[in-house]
Enzyme design. Structure first.
Site, PDB file in Angstrom:
ATOM      1  N   ASP A   7       0.807  -1.225   0.000  1.00 16.33           N
ATOM      2  CA  ASP A   7       0.000   0.000   0.000  1.00 16.33           C
ATOM      3  C   ASP A   7       0.837   1.270   0.000  1.00 16.33           C
ATOM      4  O   ASP A   7       0.364   2.332   0.387  1.00 16.33           O
ATOM      5  CB  ASP A   7      -0.917  -0.002   1.228  1.00 16.33           C
ATOM      6  N   GLU A  66      -0.249  -8.897  -1.606  1.00 14.00           N
ATOM      7  CA  GLU A  66      -0.941  -8.362  -0.420  1.00 14.00           C
ATOM      8  C   GLU A  66      -2.109  -7.468  -0.851  1.00 14.00           C
ATOM      9  O   GLU A  66      -2.254  -6.321  -0.419  1.00 14.00           O
ATOM     10  CB  GLU A  66       0.021  -7.596   0.501  1.00 14.00           C
ATOM     11  N   GLU A 106      -2.274   5.152   2.711  1.00 14.20           N
ATOM     12  CA  GLU A 106      -2.133   3.740   2.334  1.00 14.20           C
ATOM     13  C   GLU A 106      -3.438   3.086   1.876  1.00 14.20           C
ATOM     14  O   GLU A 106      -3.442   2.273   0.952  1.00 14.20           O
ATOM     15  CB  GLU A 106      -1.515   2.948   3.490  1.00 14.20           C
ATOM     16  N   HIS A 165       5.141   5.256  13.139  1.00 14.52           N
ATOM     17  CA  HIS A 165       5.560   6.101  12.009  1.00 14.52           C
ATOM     18  C   HIS A 165       4.405   6.584  11.136  1.00 14.52           C
ATOM     19  O   HIS A 165       4.618   7.305  10.165  1.00 14.52           O
ATOM     20  CB  HIS A 165       6.549   5.347  11.111  1.00 14.52           C
ATOM     21  N   ARG A 190       1.582   8.498   9.272  1.00 17.13           N
ATOM     22  CA  ARG A 190       1.362   9.945   9.072  1.00 17.13           C
ATOM     23  C   ARG A 190       0.212  10.480   9.923  1.00 17.13           C
ATOM     24  O   ARG A 190       0.265  11.592  10.434  1.00 17.13           O
ATOM     25  CB  ARG A 190       1.081  10.222   7.598  1.00 17.13           C
ATOM     26  N   HIS A 192      12.009   5.201  13.645  1.00 20.05           N
ATOM     27  CA  HIS A 192      11.882   5.331  12.190  1.00 20.05           C
ATOM     28  C   HIS A 192      12.644   6.576  11.729  1.00 20.05           C
ATOM     29  O   HIS A 192      12.677   7.584  12.452  1.00 20.05           O
ATOM     30  CB  HIS A 192      10.390   5.456  11.862  1.00 20.05           C
TER      31      HIS A 192
HETATM   32  C1  UD1 Z   1       6.523   4.849   3.995  1.00 21.78           C
HETATM   33  C2  UD1 Z   1       5.167   4.465   3.403  1.00 21.78           C
HETATM   34  C3  UD1 Z   1       4.312   3.764   4.436  1.00 21.78           C
HETATM   35  C4  UD1 Z   1       5.064   2.601   5.067  1.00 21.78           C
HETATM   36  C5  UD1 Z   1       6.396   3.086   5.602  1.00 21.78           C
HETATM   37  C6  UD1 Z   1       7.181   1.933   6.128  1.00 21.78           C
HETATM   38  C7  UD1 Z   1       4.117   5.919   1.722  1.00 21.78           C
HETATM   39  C8  UD1 Z   1       3.396   7.174   1.471  1.00 21.78           C
HETATM   40  N1  UD1 Z   1       4.459   5.674   2.990  1.00 21.78           N
HETATM   41  O1  UD1 Z   1       6.279   5.828   5.001  1.00 21.78           O
HETATM   42  O2  UD1 Z   1       3.142   3.274   3.826  1.00 21.78           O
HETATM   43  O3  UD1 Z   1       4.284   2.077   6.103  1.00 21.78           O
HETATM   44  O4  UD1 Z   1       7.136   3.711   4.547  1.00 21.78           O
HETATM   45  O5  UD1 Z   1       8.253   2.357   6.909  1.00 21.78           O
HETATM   46  O6  UD1 Z   1       4.394   5.180   0.808  1.00 21.78           O
HETATM   47  N2  UD1 Z   1      13.823   8.346   5.625  1.00 21.78           N
HETATM   48  C9  UD1 Z   1      15.203   8.252   5.645  1.00 21.78           C
HETATM   49  N3  UD1 Z   1      15.777   7.032   5.350  1.00 21.78           N
HETATM   50  C10 UD1 Z   1      15.053   5.924   5.070  1.00 21.78           C
HETATM   51  C11 UD1 Z   1      13.647   6.028   5.078  1.00 21.78           C
HETATM   52  C12 UD1 Z   1      13.046   7.253   5.346  1.00 21.78           C
HETATM   53  O7  UD1 Z   1      15.894   9.207   5.902  1.00 21.78           O
HETATM   54  O8  UD1 Z   1      15.616   4.868   4.815  1.00 21.78           O
HETATM   55  C13 UD1 Z   1      13.206   9.673   5.916  1.00 21.78           C
HETATM   56  C14 UD1 Z   1      13.383  10.657   4.763  1.00 21.78           C
HETATM   57  O9  UD1 Z   1      13.512  11.933   5.288  1.00 21.78           O
HETATM   58  C15 UD1 Z   1      12.038  10.532   4.024  1.00 21.78           C
HETATM   59  C16 UD1 Z   1      11.098  10.349   5.196  1.00 21.78           C
HETATM   60  O10 UD1 Z   1      11.796   9.505   6.104  1.00 21.78           O
HETATM   61  O11 UD1 Z   1      11.730  11.654   3.243  1.00 21.78           O
HETATM   62  C17 UD1 Z   1       9.759   9.767   4.869  1.00 21.78           C
HETATM   63  O12 UD1 Z   1       9.844   8.596   4.065  1.00 21.78           O
HETATM   64  P1  UD1 Z   1       8.539   8.141   3.222  1.00 21.78           P
HETATM   65  O13 UD1 Z   1       8.852   6.894   2.493  1.00 21.78           O
HETATM   66  O14 UD1 Z   1       8.001   9.284   2.451  1.00 21.78           O
HETATM   67  O15 UD1 Z   1       7.463   7.884   4.350  1.00 21.78           O
HETATM   68  P2  UD1 Z   1       7.412   6.814   5.503  1.00 21.78           P
HETATM   69  O16 UD1 Z   1       6.833   7.513   6.678  1.00 21.78           O
HETATM   70  O17 UD1 Z   1       8.722   6.147   5.628  1.00 21.78           O
HETATM   71  N1  UDP Z   2      11.232  -3.820  11.099  1.00 22.19           N
HETATM   72  C1  UDP Z   2      12.626  -3.933  11.013  1.00 22.19           C
HETATM   73  N2  UDP Z   2      13.398  -3.125  11.811  1.00 22.19           N
HETATM   74  C2  UDP Z   2      12.870  -2.229  12.676  1.00 22.19           C
HETATM   75  C3  UDP Z   2      11.449  -2.110  12.754  1.00 22.19           C
HETATM   76  C4  UDP Z   2      10.658  -2.905  11.936  1.00 22.19           C
HETATM   77  O1  UDP Z   2      13.142  -4.734  10.246  1.00 22.19           O
HETATM   78  O2  UDP Z   2      13.633  -1.544  13.369  1.00 22.19           O
HETATM   79  C5  UDP Z   2      10.392  -4.652  10.213  1.00 22.19           C
HETATM   80  C6  UDP Z   2       9.222  -5.350  10.861  1.00 22.19           C
HETATM   81  O3  UDP Z   2       9.582  -6.633  11.347  1.00 22.19           O
HETATM   82  C7  UDP Z   2       8.217  -5.443   9.720  1.00 22.19           C
HETATM   83  C8  UDP Z   2       8.512  -4.209   8.906  1.00 22.19           C
HETATM   84  O4  UDP Z   2       9.822  -3.785   9.268  1.00 22.19           O
HETATM   85  O5  UDP Z   2       8.441  -6.568   8.898  1.00 22.19           O
HETATM   86  C9  UDP Z   2       7.505  -3.145   9.199  1.00 22.19           C
HETATM   87  O6  UDP Z   2       7.893  -1.986   8.590  1.00 22.19           O
HETATM   88  P1  UDP Z   2       7.263  -0.586   8.923  1.00 22.19           P
HETATM   89  O7  UDP Z   2       6.767  -0.561  10.320  1.00 22.19           O
HETATM   90  O8  UDP Z   2       8.282   0.417   8.507  1.00 22.19           O
HETATM   91  O9  UDP Z   2       6.075  -0.477   7.883  1.00 22.19           O
HETATM   92  P2  UDP Z   2       4.561  -0.994   7.835  1.00 22.19           P
HETATM   93  O10 UDP Z   2       4.527  -2.442   8.129  1.00 22.19           O
HETATM   94  O11 UDP Z   2       3.801  -0.186   8.824  1.00 22.19           O
HETATM   95  O12 UDP Z   2       4.149  -0.664   6.450  1.00 22.19           O
END
Ligand code: UD1
Ligand code: UDP
Length: 383
Positions: free
Chosen positions: A96, A118, A132, A209, A211, A242
């Protein structure tokens, strides 16, 4: 030769795609062109390293504090050239995220079939989880093949008019990944985790994490944690923060320096999954954790008002507690004080899969492309 392009970008997509990509790579009649958008960077790379996945293409799109519009447009633009050049027979997306939605849209613009891993999870609330729920629905509108993890998800897709023969119940590939990763004799790569006293202390894992939890709800969550550690001297909180700047700022402001609250960097999946297997309780707004922790017999309190994963709630292992500080505190306190209540929730239930989801998806893809006449067996769990 069938050319398949799995496209993913974030940590959870990578974890859930890894078993499938690995399995696809063993097929002689299939060429797998793994592509990452790198919507996440460090958190994606942790998973690529662990599963030794080497993408053919890496779009490297991540920007600090990126917006949804940025992700969508950059993914669309960068995939255009790639899809035109590679002309895959099938694009595979997962879940998603905005990567999943934008990649399926890019495939559609080039009339490339899309397989959605999924598929069919729904809250039916447009803004929860945001964005999502809508990402998953829109991806479902475009998809030609729908890999539903559970029968509930299949029913949701049928209700929306997806033909029966385009849906397969497969279980969730996250259970494949989990079963390949959790080991009784595991030693943590993160040294501080090896010093946790799992026998005398109650380890609570927290992740947040979403939004919709930014701002006040997330502050409530963190405030509740400070009350919990004050009230219960045998509790230690492990919170892998996160990398989203909004989460980091709030976590360090409210919880920084608190005794028995470990704010640590995101853990590699091996460490995280094995930590979950040894913890007392999970507090989370994540999707994936609601699937993994029940399989490990760990109770989960969900820091959200709605869930698109009702199966483990029905089974009694997962409870919705929302983001009100008092409600969170009371729910945690009950599980810390009341052994019977804890035991009721700490049952290993596995409505999300049996570790063979990737196998079923590969069989369904082979059937779609007429590489076999056998449609394959569905995953049969219904709750
Ligand atoms: C994204 C997904 C969310 C998912 C989550 C899993 C969307 C809109 N959101 O949210 O569905 O549940 O990932 O974790 O698709 N950042 C880093 N390094 C990283 C990752 C993120 O620095 O490796 C920081 C960056 O500043 C980035 C911000 O986090 O711009 C947000 O990342 P983004 O992928 O937009 O949103 P998530 O909250 O991570
Ligand atoms: N996870 C990980 N390291 C962490 C926290 C979570 O590997 O420090 C794994 C967790 O086991 C799960 C996935 O990341 O499989 C969940 O990711 P996240 O919470 O970022 O996204 P969501 O599932 O909410 O989309």
């Amino acid at each position: 030769m069938i050319k398949i392009m799995p496209i993913f970008g974030t940590r959870p997509e990578a974890i859930k795609m890894a078993p499938l990509v690995k399995r696809l790579q063993t097929e002689r009649q299939i060429r797998t062109v793994t592509t990452v958008t790198a919507q996440h960077r460090e958190m994606l790379d942790q998973v690529l390293n662990l599963f030794q996945l080497k993408p053919v293409y890496d779009l490297d799109i991540m920007e600090p504090a990126q917006t949804l519009t940025q992700i969508t447009t950059v993914v669309l633009q960068r995939l255009e050239a790639l899809i035109t050049r590679e002309k895959p027979d099938l694009v595979l997306v997962q879940g998603d995220t905005t990567t999943a939605f934008a990649a399926s849209l890019a495939a559609f613009y080039h009339k490339i079939p899309v397989g959605h891993v999924e598929a069919g999870l729904r809250t039916d609330d447009k803004y929860a989880p945001f964005p999502e729920e809508m990402n998953r629905k829109l991806t479902g509108c475009i998809a030609d093949l729908h890999f539903a993890p559970t029968l509930t998800a299949k029913k949701a897709l049928r209700k929306e008019g997806v033909p029966e023969d385009r849906i397969m119940v497969t279980g969730n590939t996250v259970i494949d990944a989990l079963l390949q990763t959790v080991k009784p004799t595991y030693t943590f790569a993160e040294p501080s985790l090896n010093h946790l006293d799992f026998l005398r202390r109650k380890i609570i894992i927290v992740t947040t994490h979403r939004r919709e939890n930014f701002g006040k709800p997330m502050e409530n969550i963190f405030q509740a944690l400070t009350t919990i550690v004050k009230e219960f001297p045998d509790v230690e909180v492990v919170l892998p923060v996160h990398l989203n700047p909004q989460v980091r700022a709030a976590a360090h402001r409210i919880l920084g320096g608190q005794e028995r609250v470990h704010l640590i960097a995101p853990l590699a999946y091996g460490d995280f999954a094995n930590l979950m297997a040894r913890c007392y309780l999970v507090l989370t707004d994540s999707g994936g954790l609601q699937e993994e922790a029940p399989a490990l017999g760990r109770p989960v309190l969900v820091l959200r008002e709605t869930t698109e994963r009702p199966e483990a709630v029905v089974a009694g292992t997962v409870k919705m507690v929302g983001t009100d500080g008092d409600r969170i505190f009371q729910a945690v306190a009950t599980l810390l004080r009341n052994v019977e209540e804890y035991s009721r929730m700490a049952n290993a239930v596995n409505p999300y899969g049996d570790g063979k989801a990737a196998e079923r998806i590969v069989q369904a893809i082979r059937y779609f492309f007429k590489l076999t006449t056998q449609p394959g067996e569905e995953y049969g769990s219904e709750l």
